[in-house]
Enzyme design. Sequence first.
Site, short mmCIF file in Angstrom:
data_model
loop_
_atom_site.label_atom_id
_atom_site.label_comp_id
_atom_site.label_asym_id
_atom_site.label_seq_id
_atom_site.Cartn_x
_atom_site.Cartn_y
_atom_site.Cartn_z
N HIS A 7 16.76 -44.57 4.23
CA HIS A 7 15.69 -45.46 4.03
C HIS A 7 14.87 -45.63 5.32
O HIS A 7 13.58 -45.94 5.32
CB HIS A 7 16.07 -46.90 3.62
CG HIS A 7 16.79 -46.96 2.28
ND1 HIS A 7 16.89 -47.89 1.46
CD2 HIS A 7 16.81 -45.92 1.22
CE1 HIS A 7 17.34 -47.70 0.23
NE2 HIS A 7 17.24 -46.29 0.12
N ASN A 8 15.42 -45.69 6.57
CA ASN A 8 14.79 -46.04 7.83
C ASN A 8 14.49 -45.02 8.80
O ASN A 8 14.00 -45.07 9.82
CB ASN A 8 15.33 -47.19 8.55
CG ASN A 8 16.07 -48.26 7.67
OD1 ASN A 8 17.18 -48.51 7.59
ND2 ASN A 8 15.08 -48.78 7.11
N ASP B 154 27.92 -46.83 27.84
CA ASP B 154 28.13 -47.25 29.04
C ASP B 154 29.71 -47.35 29.16
O ASP B 154 30.44 -46.98 28.57
CB ASP B 154 27.40 -48.59 29.20
CG ASP B 154 28.17 -49.82 28.26
OD1 ASP B 154 29.29 -49.32 27.70
OD2 ASP B 154 27.92 -50.94 28.26
N HIS B 155 30.23 -48.17 30.30
CA HIS B 155 31.47 -48.00 30.84
C HIS B 155 32.41 -48.65 29.69
O HIS B 155 33.55 -48.26 29.57
CB HIS B 155 31.35 -49.00 31.96
CG HIS B 155 31.06 -50.32 31.83
ND1 HIS B 155 29.61 -50.64 32.02
CD2 HIS B 155 31.56 -51.39 31.51
CE1 HIS B 155 29.61 -51.95 31.86
NE2 HIS B 155 30.77 -52.39 31.48
N ARG C 288 33.57 -52.00 21.22
CA ARG C 288 34.49 -53.06 21.07
C ARG C 288 34.55 -53.85 19.81
O ARG C 288 35.03 -55.03 19.60
CB ARG C 288 34.17 -54.23 22.27
CG ARG C 288 34.34 -53.76 23.73
CD ARG C 288 33.77 -54.67 24.69
NE ARG C 288 33.81 -54.16 26.09
CZ ARG C 288 33.15 -54.47 27.11
NH1 ARG C 288 32.05 -55.43 26.87
NH2 ARG C 288 33.75 -53.93 28.15
N GLY D 257 22.88 -53.83 23.05
CA GLY D 257 22.02 -53.53 24.16
C GLY D 257 21.51 -52.23 24.50
O GLY D 257 20.38 -51.99 24.54
N ARG E 86 8.32 -43.97 -0.84
CA ARG E 86 7.96 -45.37 -0.28
C ARG E 86 8.58 -46.00 1.20
O ARG E 86 8.02 -46.76 1.78
CB ARG E 86 8.47 -46.57 -1.20
CG ARG E 86 9.82 -46.69 -1.57
CD ARG E 86 10.19 -47.56 -2.59
NE ARG E 86 11.72 -47.99 -2.44
CZ ARG E 86 12.51 -47.29 -3.03
NH1 ARG E 86 12.45 -46.05 -3.35
NH2 ARG E 86 14.04 -47.68 -3.01
N HIS E 87 9.55 -45.19 1.52
CA HIS E 87 10.50 -45.44 2.65
C HIS E 87 9.02 -44.85 3.72
O HIS E 87 9.37 -45.44 4.75
CB HIS E 87 11.55 -44.78 2.95
CG HIS E 87 12.50 -45.46 1.70
ND1 HIS E 87 12.99 -46.96 1.62
CD2 HIS E 87 13.12 -44.58 0.75
CE1 HIS E 87 13.70 -47.09 0.67
NE2 HIS E 87 13.83 -45.70 0.04
N CYS F 147 27.91 -48.63 23.09
CA CYS F 147 28.21 -49.69 24.28
C CYS F 147 29.19 -50.66 23.69
O CYS F 147 30.00 -50.09 22.74
CB CYS F 147 27.02 -50.28 24.93
SG CYS F 147 26.14 -51.51 24.03
N GLY F 148 29.44 -51.79 24.31
CA GLY F 148 30.36 -52.67 24.05
C GLY F 148 30.01 -53.18 22.42
O GLY F 148 31.16 -53.14 21.68
N THR F 149 29.01 -53.63 22.30
CA THR F 149 28.52 -53.79 20.71
C THR F 149 27.63 -52.79 20.19
O THR F 149 27.55 -53.06 18.89
CB THR F 149 27.63 -55.22 21.08
OG1 THR F 149 26.61 -55.13 21.43
CG2 THR F 149 28.72 -56.35 21.47
N GLY F 150 27.03 -52.06 20.96
CA GLY F 150 25.91 -51.13 20.33
C GLY F 150 24.98 -51.85 20.51
O GLY F 150 23.66 -51.17 20.25
N ARG G 60 6.75 -47.29 5.07
CA ARG G 60 7.10 -48.44 5.73
C ARG G 60 7.36 -47.83 7.27
O ARG G 60 7.35 -48.33 8.36
CB ARG G 60 8.67 -49.07 5.27
CG ARG G 60 8.19 -49.75 3.90
CD ARG G 60 9.20 -49.77 2.88
NE ARG G 60 8.76 -50.10 1.56
CZ ARG G 60 9.49 -50.36 0.28
NH1 ARG G 60 10.79 -49.72 0.66
NH2 ARG G 60 8.96 -50.79 -0.45
#
Length: 149
Positions: free
Chosen positions: A98-99, A8-9, A109, A70, A132-133, A65-68, A136
Site C-alpha cells: 500500500h505504501n 547502529d551499535h 531491541r 531514529g 488508488r495507493h 537500530c534499537g527501536t528502528g 496517495r
Amino acid sequence: MKIAIGNDHAAVEMKNEIKAYLESKGHEVINFGTDTSDSCDYPVYGQKVAEAVASGQVEEGVLICGTGIGISLAANKVPGIRAAVCSEPVSARLAKQHNDANIIAFGARIVGLEEAKAIVDAFFDAEFEGGRHQRRIDLITAVEEKYNK
Ligand code: RB5
C-alpha cells in the site's frame, strides 16, 4: 535484488544475521555499517542507506537500530525515501503493498531474530499494488516537493 543494509551499535549482531539470511535467499546485500558495538549516531547510517536507495545504487534498504525509529526518521529526510518501521510481518507486507516503502526498518531491541526474518520476508516478497495507493504516494511526494524547493 540488490539491497543496502545499515544499523547502529544496538543492531550489529542482528544486521549480520539478517544480511546472511537475505544472501541465503539470493539477494545481493551491501553493508553500510556500523560493524562495531562502539556507540555511534544512527542518523549517519540511516542517511547512507537512504542515499544508496534514492540514487538507484540499490533497489531497496534495511535499517536496524534499537527501536528502528531514529534510523528511519533520518532516512525519511532523504527525498524519495519511504522508510517504514515495522515490528511484525503484516505491517511489513502492507508497507510495500500500500505504501510502496523502499526501506524496511525494525528494532533489534524490539523484535527477535525469527520475527525480524519474517518481517524482511514479508517486505521483500510483497509488491506495490498501485491503483488508488499510487495517488496517495503521489500526495506524499507532493508534500516532500513543497518543502524541498
Ligand atoms: C541507541 O541507544 C538508540 O537510541 C538507537 O538505537 C535507537 O533506538 C534510536 O531510535
